[in-house]
Design a protein around this motif. Structure first.
Motif, PDB file in Angstrom:
ATOM      1  N   TYR A  27       2.308   1.661  -3.561  1.00 27.11           N
ATOM      2  CA  TYR A  27       1.260   2.108  -4.487  1.00 27.11           C
ATOM      3  C   TYR A  27       0.930   3.577  -4.266  1.00 27.11           C
ATOM      4  O   TYR A  27       0.794   4.344  -5.223  1.00 27.11           O
ATOM      5  CB  TYR A  27       0.009   1.250  -4.313  1.00 27.11           C
ATOM      6  CG  TYR A  27      -1.153   1.720  -5.157  1.00 27.11           C
ATOM      7  CD1 TYR A  27      -1.153   1.512  -6.532  1.00 27.11           C
ATOM      8  CD2 TYR A  27      -2.223   2.403  -4.591  1.00 27.11           C
ATOM      9  CE1 TYR A  27      -2.198   1.970  -7.316  1.00 27.11           C
ATOM     10  CE2 TYR A  27      -3.270   2.852  -5.359  1.00 27.11           C
ATOM     11  CZ  TYR A  27      -3.255   2.635  -6.727  1.00 27.11           C
ATOM     12  OH  TYR A  27      -4.289   3.088  -7.511  1.00 27.11           O
ATOM     13  N   ASN A  28       0.803   3.978  -3.006  1.00 28.95           N
ATOM     14  CA  ASN A  28       0.494   5.374  -2.690  1.00 28.95           C
ATOM     15  C   ASN A  28       1.638   6.297  -3.139  1.00 28.95           C
ATOM     16  O   ASN A  28       1.392   7.377  -3.671  1.00 28.95           O
ATOM     17  CB  ASN A  28       0.234   5.523  -1.191  1.00 28.95           C
ATOM     18  CG  ASN A  28      -0.460   6.820  -0.857  1.00 28.95           C
ATOM     19  OD1 ASN A  28      -1.084   7.416  -1.715  1.00 28.95           O
ATOM     20  ND2 ASN A  28      -0.351   7.237   0.385  1.00 28.95           N
ATOM     21  N   SER A  29       2.877   5.894  -2.947  1.00 31.04           N
ATOM     22  CA  SER A  29       4.023   6.695  -3.394  1.00 31.04           C
ATOM     23  C   SER A  29       4.035   6.824  -4.909  1.00 31.04           C
ATOM     24  O   SER A  29       4.302   7.906  -5.450  1.00 31.04           O
ATOM     25  CB  SER A  29       5.330   6.068  -2.933  1.00 31.04           C
ATOM     26  OG  SER A  29       5.413   6.059  -1.538  1.00 31.04           O
ATOM     27  N   TYR A  30       3.750   5.751  -5.622  1.00 28.04           N
ATOM     28  CA  TYR A  30       3.710   5.788  -7.082  1.00 28.04           C
ATOM     29  C   TYR A  30       2.600   6.718  -7.568  1.00 28.04           C
ATOM     30  O   TYR A  30       2.799   7.516  -8.473  1.00 28.04           O
ATOM     31  CB  TYR A  30       3.496   4.374  -7.639  1.00 28.04           C
ATOM     32  CG  TYR A  30       3.326   4.337  -9.131  1.00 28.04           C
ATOM     33  CD1 TYR A  30       4.420   4.484  -9.971  1.00 28.04           C
ATOM     34  CD2 TYR A  30       2.071   4.162  -9.712  1.00 28.04           C
ATOM     35  CE1 TYR A  30       4.275   4.464 -11.343  1.00 28.04           C
ATOM     36  CE2 TYR A  30       1.910   4.141 -11.075  1.00 28.04           C
ATOM     37  CZ  TYR A  30       3.015   4.281 -11.888  1.00 28.04           C
ATOM     38  OH  TYR A  30       2.862   4.264 -13.252  1.00 28.04           O
ATOM     39  N   ARG A  31       1.437   6.647  -6.945  1.00 29.33           N
ATOM     40  CA  ARG A  31       0.316   7.500  -7.335  1.00 29.33           C
ATOM     41  C   ARG A  31       0.638   8.970  -7.079  1.00 29.33           C
ATOM     42  O   ARG A  31       0.360   9.830  -7.914  1.00 29.33           O
ATOM     43  CB  ARG A  31      -0.940   7.088  -6.581  1.00 29.33           C
ATOM     44  CG  ARG A  31      -2.195   7.766  -7.116  1.00 29.33           C
ATOM     45  CD  ARG A  31      -3.402   7.347  -6.370  1.00 29.33           C
ATOM     46  NE  ARG A  31      -3.224   7.808  -4.992  1.00 29.33           N
ATOM     47  CZ  ARG A  31      -4.018   7.504  -3.999  1.00 29.33           C
ATOM     48  NH1 ARG A  31      -5.036   6.733  -4.199  1.00 29.33           N
ATOM     49  NH2 ARG A  31      -3.792   7.958  -2.782  1.00 29.33           N
ATOM     50  N   ASN A  32       1.242   9.289  -5.934  1.00 34.02           N
ATOM     51  CA  ASN A  32       1.624  10.676  -5.640  1.00 34.02           C
ATOM     52  C   ASN A  32       2.680  11.174  -6.610  1.00 34.02           C
ATOM     53  O   ASN A  32       2.667  12.336  -7.003  1.00 34.02           O
ATOM     54  CB  ASN A  32       2.130  10.799  -4.203  1.00 34.02           C
ATOM     55  CG  ASN A  32       1.013  10.710  -3.197  1.00 34.02           C
ATOM     56  OD1 ASN A  32      -0.145  10.941  -3.523  1.00 34.02           O
ATOM     57  ND2 ASN A  32       1.360  10.356  -1.968  1.00 34.02           N
ATOM     58  N   GLN A  33       3.593  10.311  -6.998  1.00 31.01           N
ATOM     59  CA  GLN A  33       4.625  10.697  -7.957  1.00 31.01           C
ATOM     60  C   GLN A  33       3.994  11.016  -9.309  1.00 31.01           C
ATOM     61  O   GLN A  33       4.380  11.983  -9.963  1.00 31.01           O
ATOM     62  CB  GLN A  33       5.648   9.585  -8.102  1.00 31.01           C
ATOM     63  CG  GLN A  33       6.779   9.921  -9.053  1.00 31.01           C
ATOM     64  CD  GLN A  33       7.739   8.763  -9.217  1.00 31.01           C
ATOM     65  OE1 GLN A  33       7.467   7.649  -8.788  1.00 31.01           O
ATOM     66  NE2 GLN A  33       8.852   9.029  -9.848  1.00 31.01           N
TER      67      GLN A  33
ATOM     68  N   LEU B 178       0.829  -1.212   0.000  1.00 31.30           N
ATOM     69  CA  LEU B 178       0.000   0.000   0.000  1.00 31.30           C
ATOM     70  C   LEU B 178       0.863   1.262   0.000  1.00 31.30           C
ATOM     71  O   LEU B 178       0.559   2.236  -0.687  1.00 31.30           O
ATOM     72  CB  LEU B 178      -0.949  -0.001   1.192  1.00 31.30           C
ATOM     73  CG  LEU B 178      -2.093  -1.006   1.124  1.00 31.30           C
ATOM     74  CD1 LEU B 178      -2.873  -1.000   2.436  1.00 31.30           C
ATOM     75  CD2 LEU B 178      -3.010  -0.689  -0.040  1.00 31.30           C
ATOM     76  N   HIS B 179       1.959   1.235   0.751  1.00 33.39           N
ATOM     77  CA  HIS B 179       2.861   2.390   0.770  1.00 33.39           C
ATOM     78  C   HIS B 179       3.498   2.607  -0.607  1.00 33.39           C
ATOM     79  O   HIS B 179       3.587   3.735  -1.087  1.00 33.39           O
ATOM     80  CB  HIS B 179       3.943   2.192   1.834  1.00 33.39           C
ATOM     81  CG  HIS B 179       4.972   3.274   1.839  1.00 33.39           C
ATOM     82  ND1 HIS B 179       4.689   4.552   2.252  1.00 33.39           N
ATOM     83  CD2 HIS B 179       6.278   3.273   1.454  1.00 33.39           C
ATOM     84  CE1 HIS B 179       5.774   5.300   2.128  1.00 33.39           C
ATOM     85  NE2 HIS B 179       6.748   4.541   1.647  1.00 33.39           N
TER      86      HIS B 179
ATOM     87  N   GLU C 295       1.006  12.177  -9.815  1.00 33.49           N
ATOM     88  CA  GLU C 295       0.244  13.415  -9.703  1.00 33.49           C
ATOM     89  C   GLU C 295       1.140  14.641  -9.800  1.00 33.49           C
ATOM     90  O   GLU C 295       0.726  15.691 -10.264  1.00 33.49           O
ATOM     91  CB  GLU C 295      -0.508  13.460  -8.361  1.00 33.49           C
ATOM     92  CG  GLU C 295      -1.668  12.503  -8.284  1.00 33.49           C
ATOM     93  CD  GLU C 295      -2.321  12.501  -6.912  1.00 33.49           C
ATOM     94  OE1 GLU C 295      -1.902  13.294  -6.039  1.00 33.49           O
ATOM     95  OE2 GLU C 295      -3.235  11.696  -6.704  1.00 33.49           O
TER      96      GLU C 295
END
Length: 152
Positions: free
Chosen positions: A27-33, A24-25, A35
């Protein structure tokens, strides 16, 4: 249940929980990157007339002197009501650059002694949003030449 089976079950549960949290961490880091990939650094060219002879040869005109013409001056004085109208005027001037409606050599924005730092940041933000490629702050003034900022 034996003690060994209970311990193995707890270790397996903690391991699966750690893997899930790590996934989850990531995936969240990839999504923020994804954006924030469109964000860039605002490049500001600082200009100092005492050092301008070192930067330009004698055949090239200095960008902000009287020989290039009269820049449209906009004074920000710190009074909120009048400054908000002047900010609209600055936005329109920057939009005219992008619409290839050249109005003289450019815009000179002068910040008075009572003007707010947030107004300076707003002007830089407007320049960034309108893809203004060249602007030069000096002391309490930002010079925005029209010719260098017209879209080609």
């Amino acid at each position: 249940m034996s003690k060994q089976t209970m311990t193995n079950g707890i270790v397996d549960f903690v391991f699966l929980l750690a893997v899930a949290v790590l996934f989850l961490h990531g995936y969240n880091s990839y999504r923020n990157q994804q954006e924030h990939t469109s964000e860039r650094v605002i490049a500001v060219n600082f200009w100092n007339p005492s050092h301008s002879l070192l930067l330009f040869d004698s055949t090239q005109q200095l960008p902000f002197d009287s020989s290039t013409g009269t820049f449209k001056k906009i004074y920000l004085n710190g009074i909120e009501r009048s400054d908000s109208l002047k900010m609209i005027e600055i936005k329109e001037a920057l939009l005219n650059f992008n619409a290839k409606k050249e109005e003289g050599p450019g815009v000179q924005i002068v910040f008075g002694d009572s003007s707010k730092y947030s107004d300076f940041i707003k002007v830089l933000d407007y320049c960034s949003k309108e893809d203004i490629r060249q602007y030069s702050p000096y002391k309490n003034t930002i010079w925005i030449p029209a010719k260098q900022n017209l879209i080609k």
